[in-house]
Design a protein around this motif. Sequence first.
Motif, PDB file in Angstrom:
ATOM      1  N   ILE A  56       8.562  17.210  -9.751  1.00  0.00           N
ATOM      2  CA  ILE A  56       8.610  18.647 -10.065  1.00  0.00           C
ATOM      3  C   ILE A  56       9.675  18.876 -11.130  1.00  0.00           C
ATOM      4  N   PRO A  57       9.247  19.019 -12.392  1.00  0.00           N
ATOM      5  CA  PRO A  57      10.226  19.203 -13.468  1.00  0.00           C
ATOM      6  C   PRO A  57      10.885  20.568 -13.362  1.00  0.00           C
ATOM      7  N   ASP A  58      11.970  20.753 -14.076  1.00  0.00           N
ATOM      8  CA  ASP A  58      12.601  22.070 -14.087  1.00  0.00           C
ATOM      9  C   ASP A  58      13.447  22.273 -15.327  1.00  0.00           C
ATOM     10  N   PHE A  59      13.276  23.414 -15.925  1.00  0.00           N
ATOM     11  CA  PHE A  59      14.194  23.880 -16.957  1.00  0.00           C
ATOM     12  C   PHE A  59      14.644  25.259 -16.498  1.00  0.00           C
ATOM     13  N   PRO A  95      11.947  16.943  -6.782  1.00  0.00           N
ATOM     14  CA  PRO A  95      12.271  18.059  -7.667  1.00  0.00           C
ATOM     15  C   PRO A  95      13.440  17.704  -8.583  1.00  0.00           C
ATOM     16  N   THR A  96      13.531  18.451  -9.655  1.00  0.00           N
ATOM     17  CA  THR A  96      14.596  18.266 -10.633  1.00  0.00           C
ATOM     18  C   THR A  96      15.779  19.172 -10.290  1.00  0.00           C
ATOM     19  N   GLY A  97      16.979  18.665 -10.442  1.00  0.00           N
ATOM     20  CA  GLY A  97      18.179  19.483 -10.234  1.00  0.00           C
ATOM     21  C   GLY A  97      19.206  19.159 -11.303  1.00  0.00           C
ATOM     22  N   TRP A 124      15.732  13.139  -5.809  1.00  0.00           N
ATOM     23  CA  TRP A 124      16.362  14.122  -6.709  1.00  0.00           C
ATOM     24  C   TRP A 124      16.266  13.586  -8.136  1.00  0.00           C
ATOM     25  N   ASN A 125      15.539  14.310  -8.996  1.00  0.00           N
ATOM     26  CA  ASN A 125      15.518  13.971 -10.418  1.00  0.00           C
ATOM     27  C   ASN A 125      16.744  14.615 -11.051  1.00  0.00           C
ATOM     28  N   ALA A 126      17.770  13.808 -11.256  1.00  0.00           N
ATOM     29  CA  ALA A 126      19.058  14.331 -11.737  1.00  0.00           C
ATOM     30  C   ALA A 126      19.054  14.410 -13.260  1.00  0.00           C
ATOM     31  N   VAL A 127      19.102  15.623 -13.796  1.00  0.00           N
ATOM     32  CA  VAL A 127      19.156  15.803 -15.256  1.00  0.00           C
ATOM     33  C   VAL A 127      20.428  16.546 -15.633  1.00  0.00           C
ATOM     34  N   THR A 128      20.860  16.325 -16.875  1.00  0.00           N
ATOM     35  CA  THR A 128      22.088  17.002 -17.289  1.00  0.00           C
ATOM     36  C   THR A 128      21.808  18.391 -17.863  1.00  0.00           C
ATOM     37  N   GLU A 147      30.695  14.846 -22.265  1.00  0.00           N
ATOM     38  CA  GLU A 147      31.117  15.736 -21.187  1.00  0.00           C
ATOM     39  C   GLU A 147      30.000  15.910 -20.159  1.00  0.00           C
ATOM     40  N   ARG A 148      28.765  16.153 -20.662  1.00  0.00           N
ATOM     41  CA  ARG A 148      27.643  16.359 -19.739  1.00  0.00           C
ATOM     42  C   ARG A 148      27.431  15.122 -18.871  1.00  0.00           C
ATOM     43  N   TYR A 149      27.522  13.940 -19.494  1.00  0.00           N
ATOM     44  CA  TYR A 149      27.224  12.721 -18.722  1.00  0.00           C
ATOM     45  C   TYR A 149      28.397  12.317 -17.820  1.00  0.00           C
ATOM     46  N   ASN A 222      22.386   7.466 -22.800  1.00  0.00           N
ATOM     47  CA  ASN A 222      23.139   8.022 -21.668  1.00  0.00           C
ATOM     48  C   ASN A 222      22.290   8.095 -20.404  1.00  0.00           C
ATOM     49  N   VAL A 223      21.029   8.484 -20.597  1.00  0.00           N
ATOM     50  CA  VAL A 223      20.116   8.550 -19.451  1.00  0.00           C
ATOM     51  C   VAL A 223      19.929   7.143 -18.886  1.00  0.00           C
ATOM     52  N   LEU A 224      19.807   6.162 -19.796  1.00  0.00           N
ATOM     53  CA  LEU A 224      19.624   4.776 -19.354  1.00  0.00           C
ATOM     54  C   LEU A 224      20.784   4.301 -18.490  1.00  0.00           C
ATOM     55  N   VAL A 234      12.390   6.031 -13.094  1.00  0.00           N
ATOM     56  CA  VAL A 234      12.581   6.809 -14.315  1.00  0.00           C
ATOM     57  C   VAL A 234      11.232   7.342 -14.767  1.00  0.00           C
ATOM     58  N   ILE A 235      11.211   8.640 -15.023  1.00  0.00           N
ATOM     59  CA  ILE A 235      10.036   9.326 -15.542  1.00  0.00           C
ATOM     60  C   ILE A 235      10.132   9.283 -17.056  1.00  0.00           C
ATOM     61  N   GLY A 236       9.125   8.699 -17.717  1.00  0.00           N
ATOM     62  CA  GLY A 236       9.232   8.518 -19.162  1.00  0.00           C
ATOM     63  C   GLY A 236       8.107   9.177 -19.933  1.00  0.00           C
ATOM     64  N   ALA A 237       8.311   9.268 -21.243  1.00  0.00           N
ATOM     65  CA  ALA A 237       7.287   9.773 -22.155  1.00  0.00           C
ATOM     66  C   ALA A 237       7.127   8.745 -23.264  1.00  0.00           C
ATOM     67  N   VAL A 238       6.015   8.015 -23.249  1.00  0.00           N
ATOM     68  CA  VAL A 238       5.781   6.939 -24.228  1.00  0.00           C
ATOM     69  C   VAL A 238       4.321   6.971 -24.674  1.00  0.00           C
TER      70      VAL A 238
HETATM   71  C1  LIG Z   1       9.384  12.773 -19.428  1.00  0.00           C
HETATM   72  C2  LIG Z   1      10.625  13.590 -19.439  1.00  0.00           C
HETATM   73  C3  LIG Z   1      10.798  14.565 -18.480  1.00  0.00           C
HETATM   74  C4  LIG Z   1      11.943  15.367 -18.486  1.00  0.00           C
HETATM   75  N1  LIG Z   1      12.078  16.337 -17.545  1.00  0.00           N
HETATM   76  C5  LIG Z   1      13.157  17.154 -17.596  1.00  0.00           C
HETATM   77  C6  LIG Z   1      13.289  18.249 -16.701  1.00  0.00           C
HETATM   78  O1  LIG Z   1      12.429  18.480 -15.836  1.00  0.00           O
HETATM   79  N2  LIG Z   1      14.386  19.044 -16.819  1.00  0.00           N
HETATM   80  C7  LIG Z   1      15.359  18.832 -17.760  1.00  0.00           C
HETATM   81  O2  LIG Z   1      16.304  19.595 -17.810  1.00  0.00           O
HETATM   82  N3  LIG Z   1      15.252  17.803 -18.622  1.00  0.00           N
HETATM   83  C8  LIG Z   1      14.187  16.981 -18.569  1.00  0.00           C
HETATM   84  N4  LIG Z   1      14.075  15.965 -19.477  1.00  0.00           N
HETATM   85  C9  LIG Z   1      15.149  15.792 -20.480  1.00  0.00           C
HETATM   86  C10 LIG Z   1      16.079  14.616 -20.190  1.00  0.00           C
HETATM   87  O3  LIG Z   1      16.644  14.705 -18.918  1.00  0.00           O
HETATM   88  C11 LIG Z   1      17.201  14.541 -21.229  1.00  0.00           C
HETATM   89  O4  LIG Z   1      18.058  15.625 -21.053  1.00  0.00           O
HETATM   90  C12 LIG Z   1      16.683  14.605 -22.618  1.00  0.00           C
HETATM   91  O5  LIG Z   1      15.912  13.445 -22.806  1.00  0.00           O
HETATM   92  C13 LIG Z   1      17.797  14.774 -23.661  1.00  0.00           C
HETATM   93  O6  LIG Z   1      18.704  13.751 -23.580  1.00  0.00           O
HETATM   94  P1  LIG Z   1      20.294  14.011 -23.729  1.00  0.00           P
HETATM   95  O7  LIG Z   1      20.711  14.611 -22.446  1.00  0.00           O
HETATM   96  O8  LIG Z   1      20.817  12.631 -23.957  1.00  0.00           O
HETATM   97  O9  LIG Z   1      20.512  14.954 -24.844  1.00  0.00           O
HETATM   98  C14 LIG Z   1      12.933  15.164 -19.479  1.00  0.00           C
HETATM   99  C15 LIG Z   1      12.758  14.148 -20.427  1.00  0.00           C
HETATM  100  C16 LIG Z   1      11.636  13.379 -20.426  1.00  0.00           C
HETATM  101  C17 LIG Z   1      11.447  12.336 -21.491  1.00  0.00           C
END
Ligand SMILES: Cc1cc2nc3c(=O)[nH]c(=O)nc-3n(C[C@H](O)[C@H](O)[C@H](O)COP(=O)(O)O)c2cc1C
Length: 441
Positions: A56-59, A95-97, A124-128, A147-149, A222-224, A234-238
């Motif tokens: 479950i993505p989230d922005f 879900p994303t948090g 938990w899909n941990a995003v910055t 700072e974010r990471y 940084n994500v890596l 890891v959820i990817g886009a390729v």
């Molecule tokens: C397939 C995919 C799904 C992502 N889903 C989310 C998401 O649901 N919410 C979010 O805030 N960022 C999401 N991101 C963004 C990443 O978490 C990351 O912030 C982004 O790739 C930018 O990288 P940076 O933080 O190094 O600038 C997603 C990225 C990818 C490639």
Amino acid sequence: MSNRQMTLAMQLGNGYGMQGGAWRAPGVDPANYVNFDAQVRYAQAAERGKFTFLFIPDFLVQTGELVHEAPHLTLDPLLTAAAVARETSHIGLIPTGSTTFSEPYTIARQFKALDVMSHGRMGWNAVTTSDPGSAANFGAQIAPRPERYQRAHETIQIVQALWGSWEKDAWLKDTASGRFANPTRIQPVNLQGEYVASRGPLPIPPSEQGQPVIFSAGGGPNVLELAGRYSSGVIGAVFTIEDARAQRNAIRDAARKAGRNPDEVKFFAGLMPAMGATKRAALDRRVALGEYTFPARVPYLGSMLGLDLNVNQIDQPLNPAQLAVAHASPFDPRSPRALEIAREGWTIRDILAHGVIDYHPTPVGPAAVTADHMQEWFDAEAVDGFWLLFDVYEDAIDTFVDEVVPLLQDRGLYHREYEGATLRENLGARPQYGLDPRLTI
Ligand SMILES: Cc1cc2nc3c(=O)[nH]c(=O)nc-3n(C[C@H](O)[C@H](O)[C@H](O)COP(=O)(O)O)c2cc1C
């Protein structure tokens, strides 16, 4: 034949599906934007197909064009997970948090309560969080990556420490002795980082899987690093097998560097199948769904092909003069595929119906086309599995489950039953309670 089997996941977004016109597709209730029963139905359909988890993505911001398109996301990922958890039994929920716009104690509490509620099926899909619109909703600006990471590392470690703070044997619930819990097994965490801190403890006992698994999305350095240390997936886009393999290898290397076994982190490529009894039927479905979105995409398609394309040409193929000069833009990894389809002589509308501007590869046609695509990528060890983004949830999940899943099962590529009851068991993730003792802070 190897015994490796792919893991499948599904994206749960808005109440409709991943194509712009999904909200007005036949059989879809246009009010599903606010319908949690619909989300539950989609989750149950995916569970029928033995999907391992829902992503479950989230922005933290309004998304979508809105004039003709619905917003892309659920109203709230955690509340959606709660609704779904109560009406499903095996499928995992991820879900994303945001590590930037939530405090670790809040994340720890909400995800672990859900883990208990779902009987051990949470991740938990941990995003910055990297988009300025989200930051603006918190009266903030996006901080620089270091700072974010740094905050993300601190947040994940504090969350995991809080998750382990009610130790496994703390909860006695012994009616005979009258002892409810053993306070010596419930300890504060007392963690103070540069950006976040928490005292603890978190008053939630272990779930059936102990605590939620961690996931990451994306692939920057940084994500890596984050994924290598903490994540089970890891959820990817390729867009190509080569890109996928490179991403998967980079993630595995990051896990090795963090002192983990690379098999502990699974890589999932996005996939947006366009399914139909014939290729023409699959394209027609996408053409209908793109009635309003495709015309707006014509100029961008032109830029991918090095051409100045006009919407008036949408129902014609590229002419010989255009084909002679068309070339794939180096700025968009989807361009070579767009050029390949254009050279086959399709109209511009049909080129777009092939999903060439969508976020993930789009196999087009009967079920075997999608199954073949998945097998090719999986056999090439470019992925551990896929997350499926369906065009219209109301019918596409069932089509995939009824037509593609049996093909994958007959080929020995996909399980016929869930391996266990928890997400950790179904994902093959190792047990963990509290912090990973292999990590040095
Ligand atoms: C397939 C995919 C799904 C992502 N889903 C989310 C998401 O649901 N919410 C979010 O805030 N960022 C999401 N991101 C963004 C990443 O978490 C990351 O912030 C982004 O790739 C930018 O990288 P940076 O933080 O190094 O600038 C997603 C990225 C990818 C490639």
